[in-house]
Design an enzyme around this catalytic site. Structure first.
Site, PDB file in Angstrom:
ATOM      1  N   TYR A  33       0.868  -1.228   0.004  1.00 18.25           N
ATOM      2  CA  TYR A  33       0.037   0.231   0.116  1.00 18.25           C
ATOM      3  C   TYR A  33       0.747   1.278   0.027  1.00 18.25           C
ATOM      4  O   TYR A  33       1.956   1.018   0.399  1.00 18.25           O
ATOM      5  CB  TYR A  33      -0.843  -0.085   1.167  1.00 18.25           C
ATOM      6  CG  TYR A  33      -0.377   0.191   2.519  1.00 18.25           C
ATOM      7  CD1 TYR A  33       0.445  -0.607   3.397  1.00 18.25           C
ATOM      8  CD2 TYR A  33      -0.421   1.544   3.177  1.00 18.25           C
ATOM      9  CE1 TYR A  33       1.131  -0.338   4.402  1.00 18.25           C
ATOM     10  CE2 TYR A  33       0.135   1.901   4.399  1.00 18.25           C
ATOM     11  CZ  TYR A  33       0.814   0.725   4.934  1.00 18.25           C
ATOM     12  OH  TYR A  33       1.565   1.024   5.996  1.00 18.25           O
ATOM     13  N   ARG A  52       8.124   4.214  -4.581  1.00 17.21           N
ATOM     14  CA  ARG A  52       8.143   3.428  -3.559  1.00 17.21           C
ATOM     15  C   ARG A  52       7.152   2.108  -3.873  1.00 17.21           C
ATOM     16  O   ARG A  52       7.629   0.972  -3.494  1.00 17.21           O
ATOM     17  CB  ARG A  52       7.897   3.986  -2.051  1.00 17.21           C
ATOM     18  CG  ARG A  52       8.299   2.889  -0.829  1.00 17.21           C
ATOM     19  CD  ARG A  52       8.114   3.696   0.197  1.00 17.21           C
ATOM     20  NE  ARG A  52       6.586   4.230   0.635  1.00 17.21           N
ATOM     21  CZ  ARG A  52       6.491   5.085   1.482  1.00 17.21           C
ATOM     22  NH1 ARG A  52       7.512   5.222   2.482  1.00 17.21           N
ATOM     23  NH2 ARG A  52       5.419   5.588   1.894  1.00 17.21           N
ATOM     24  N   ARG A 100      -7.464 -20.479  -2.570  1.00 15.59           N
ATOM     25  CA  ARG A 100      -6.704 -20.339  -1.381  1.00 15.59           C
ATOM     26  C   ARG A 100      -5.558 -21.389  -1.627  1.00 15.59           C
ATOM     27  O   ARG A 100      -5.792 -22.500  -1.509  1.00 15.59           O
ATOM     28  CB  ARG A 100      -7.142 -20.424  -0.129  1.00 15.59           C
ATOM     29  CG  ARG A 100      -6.306 -19.941   1.086  1.00 15.59           C
ATOM     30  CD  ARG A 100      -6.854 -20.117   2.496  1.00 15.59           C
ATOM     31  NE  ARG A 100      -5.934 -19.475   3.436  1.00 15.59           N
ATOM     32  CZ  ARG A 100      -5.004 -20.418   3.984  1.00 15.59           C
ATOM     33  NH1 ARG A 100      -5.029 -21.610   3.530  1.00 15.59           N
ATOM     34  NH2 ARG A 100      -4.299 -19.755   4.836  1.00 15.59           N
ATOM     35  N   HIS A 102      -1.276 -21.106  -0.888  1.00 15.88           N
ATOM     36  CA  HIS A 102       0.198 -20.131  -0.482  1.00 15.88           C
ATOM     37  C   HIS A 102       0.653 -19.824  -1.659  1.00 15.88           C
ATOM     38  O   HIS A 102       1.130 -18.548  -1.698  1.00 15.88           O
ATOM     39  CB  HIS A 102       1.014 -20.869   0.587  1.00 15.88           C
ATOM     40  CG  HIS A 102       0.391 -21.043   1.996  1.00 15.88           C
ATOM     41  ND1 HIS A 102      -0.812 -21.834   2.096  1.00 15.88           N
ATOM     42  CD2 HIS A 102       0.611 -20.509   3.229  1.00 15.88           C
ATOM     43  CE1 HIS A 102      -1.158 -21.659   3.616  1.00 15.88           C
ATOM     44  NE2 HIS A 102      -0.374 -21.070   3.906  1.00 15.88           N
ATOM     45  N   LYS A 149       6.531  -1.974   2.114  1.00 17.59           N
ATOM     46  CA  LYS A 149       5.545  -1.275   2.414  1.00 17.59           C
ATOM     47  C   LYS A 149       4.219  -2.286   2.445  1.00 17.59           C
ATOM     48  O   LYS A 149       3.384  -2.172   1.579  1.00 17.59           O
ATOM     49  CB  LYS A 149       5.193  -0.066   2.040  1.00 17.59           C
ATOM     50  CG  LYS A 149       4.209   0.810   2.935  1.00 17.59           C
ATOM     51  CD  LYS A 149       4.263   2.151   2.704  1.00 17.59           C
ATOM     52  CE  LYS A 149       3.039   3.008   3.237  1.00 17.59           C
ATOM     53  NZ  LYS A 149       3.116   3.050   4.626  1.00 17.59           N
ATOM     54  N   GLU A 182      12.009   2.326  14.494  1.00 15.12           N
ATOM     55  CA  GLU A 182      10.791   3.232  13.875  1.00 15.12           C
ATOM     56  C   GLU A 182       9.630   3.306  15.079  1.00 15.12           C
ATOM     57  O   GLU A 182       9.430   2.202  15.602  1.00 15.12           O
ATOM     58  CB  GLU A 182      10.539   3.081  12.646  1.00 15.12           C
ATOM     59  CG  GLU A 182      10.204   1.749  12.085  1.00 15.12           C
ATOM     60  CD  GLU A 182       9.746   1.645  10.611  1.00 15.12           C
ATOM     61  OE1 GLU A 182       9.749   2.488   9.811  1.00 15.12           O
ATOM     62  OE2 GLU A 182       9.931   0.306  10.148  1.00 15.12           O
ATOM     63  N   LEU A 207      10.951   1.220   7.351  1.00 10.76           N
ATOM     64  CA  LEU A 207      10.427   1.593   5.970  1.00 10.76           C
ATOM     65  C   LEU A 207      10.956   3.107   5.813  1.00 10.76           C
ATOM     66  O   LEU A 207      11.174   3.737   6.633  1.00 10.76           O
ATOM     67  CB  LEU A 207       8.859   1.885   6.337  1.00 10.76           C
ATOM     68  CG  LEU A 207       8.288   2.341   4.900  1.00 10.76           C
ATOM     69  CD1 LEU A 207       8.177   1.031   3.930  1.00 10.76           C
ATOM     70  CD2 LEU A 207       6.903   3.265   5.140  1.00 10.76           C
TER      71      LEU A 207
HETATM   72  N1  PDD Z   1       2.494   4.759   7.605  1.00 11.32           N
HETATM   73  N2  PDD Z   1       7.391   3.592   9.215  1.00 11.32           N
HETATM   74  C1  PDD Z   1       6.185   2.898   9.251  1.00 11.32           C
HETATM   75  C2  PDD Z   1       6.164   1.596   9.647  1.00 11.32           C
HETATM   76  C3  PDD Z   1       5.265   3.176   8.646  1.00 11.32           C
HETATM   77  O1  PDD Z   1       3.927   2.681   8.674  1.00 11.32           O
HETATM   78  C4  PDD Z   1       5.104   4.804   7.926  1.00 11.32           C
HETATM   79  C5  PDD Z   1       4.100   5.129   7.211  1.00 11.32           C
HETATM   80  C6  PDD Z   1       6.357   5.470   8.061  1.00 11.32           C
HETATM   81  C7  PDD Z   1       6.659   6.792   7.292  1.00 11.32           C
HETATM   82  O2  PDD Z   1       6.216   6.696   6.098  1.00 11.32           O
HETATM   83  P1  PDD Z   1       5.930   7.846   4.965  1.00 11.32           P
HETATM   84  O3  PDD Z   1       6.681   9.090   5.514  1.00 11.32           O
HETATM   85  O4  PDD Z   1       6.241   7.477   3.566  1.00 11.32           O
HETATM   86  O5  PDD Z   1       4.412   8.040   5.406  1.00 11.32           O
HETATM   87  C8  PDD Z   1       7.305   4.808   8.813  1.00 11.32           C
HETATM   88  C9  PDD Z   1       1.460   5.247   7.092  1.00 11.32           C
HETATM   89  C10 PDD Z   1       1.291   6.802   7.110  1.00 11.32           C
HETATM   90  C11 PDD Z   1       0.573   4.320   7.503  1.00 11.32           C
HETATM   91  O6  PDD Z   1       0.469   3.092   7.652  1.00 11.32           O
HETATM   92  O7  PDD Z   1      -0.773   4.836   7.583  1.00 11.32           O
END
Ligand code: PDD
Length: 285
Positions: A33, A52, A100, A102, A149, A182, A207
């Site tokens: 996403y 990304r 379904r 895997h 992501k 993070e 991320l």
């Molecule tokens: N999350 N780290 C994680 C684990 C995240 O889920 C996100 C963003 C970030 C920051 O990434 P960016 O600056 O590109 O938004 C770092 C989004 C906003 C979410 O899951 O809602």
């Protein structure tokens, strides 16, 4: 106003919008996403978010659901139909619908695409930033490819809920060496006693946030010293300032970590100035 979602080629009212129970996103969290800020009706850092997305899809060998130029049209149309001027647009791509199993579905199975958009009250975010937020710390027990992501966010969900149940807004994840990786949905930063702005290198352990990348430009433009290295919880406790970054929050000051005040216990000047200047460095589309 009825809210509209784009689902696999159609714009549907949110009441009608649904995905197949055999969608691999639902079955296996087999998808990725992006979430992009909408500000004054414009997309912020769309190019970097789409780049990304390309990387996430390639790493997981998921096909593009649409060519990127068509995705750009769908994002704008979803924003328009939901009359979002300030808010977010969310894009989710999964490996599609198949019985379904895997292993990957047969070649040619179309990926699924869902795009939604919603308004956020800019005032609400500003009020939060004026007060700053509290974070707690929890062990980082995620898989080793958190640089992708993916929609597989169960550890992040549990961490965020632990934060909420302790009256905090975010959880900082801590690796086995006691260093912060993070936040559960944000990148983590501190300002050290000697004024350096520190965040963890973007290896496979975090991320690579788009807000993080743009903020590095803002930090350099303000003449601040930037240090890309891991920091410990102990260091965060003695930091002058702390903050988190994410597309939906930009720069959000952190004023408490595990119940202990950070610096003065109020949003600091570095985080506040970076928040103010962020959008000068972002790309507006
Ligand atoms: N999350 N780290 C994680 C684990 C995240 O889920 C996100 C963003 C970030 C920051 O990434 P960016 O600056 O590109 O938004 C770092 C989004 C906003 C979410 O899951 O809602």
């Amino acid at each position: 106003m009825s809210r509209i979602a784009y689902v696999n080629g159609r714009y549907l009212s949110r009441r009608e919008a649904s995905v197949n129970i055999e969608d691999r996103g639902y079955q296996f969290a087999d998808g990725v996403y992006e979430l992009c800020e909408v500000r004054d009706g414009r997309l912020i850092d769309e190019r970097r978010h789409v780049e990304r997305l390309r990387r996430s899809l390639e790493e997981l060998k998921i096909a593009w659901p649409l060519v990127p130029s068509a995705l750009a049209v769908v994002m704008r149309e979803t924003i328009r139909r939901n009359r979002v001027r300030n808010g977010i647009v969310y894009v989710q791509v999964t490996r599609g619908v198949a019985r379904r199993d895997h292993a990957f579905p047969p070649a040619g199975t179309p990926s699924s695409l869902v795009v939604t958009a919603r308004s956020l009250d800019p005032g609400g975010n500003e009020r939060l930033a004026a007060d700053g937020i509290a974070v707690i710390t929890v062990p980082d027990d995620r898989w080793s490819r958190v640089d992708i992501k993916t929609i597989a966010l169960l550890p992040n969900v549990l961490a965020k809920q632990a934060a909420r149940s302790q009256g905090a807004r975010e959880a900082w994840l801590v690796d086995r060496e006691g260093r912060v990786t993070e936040g559960s949905s944000s990148n983590a930063w501190i300002v050290t006693a000697d004024g350096k702005v520190v965040t963890r290198p973007a290896d496979n352990g975090i991320l690579r946030g788009i807000t993080r990348s743009v903020l590095i430009d803002a930090i350099k433009a303000q003449g601040l010293v930037f240090e890309e290295r891991a920091f410990t919880i102990a260091e965060a406790h003695t930091a002058l300032e702390a903050f988190v970054t994410a597309a939906s929050q930009i720069v959000m000051p952190v004023v408490r970590i595990d119940g202990r005040p950070v610096g003065s216990g109020k949003p600091g000047p570095v985080a506040t100035a970076l928040r103010r200047d962020f959008h000068k460095h972002a790309e507006w589309a």
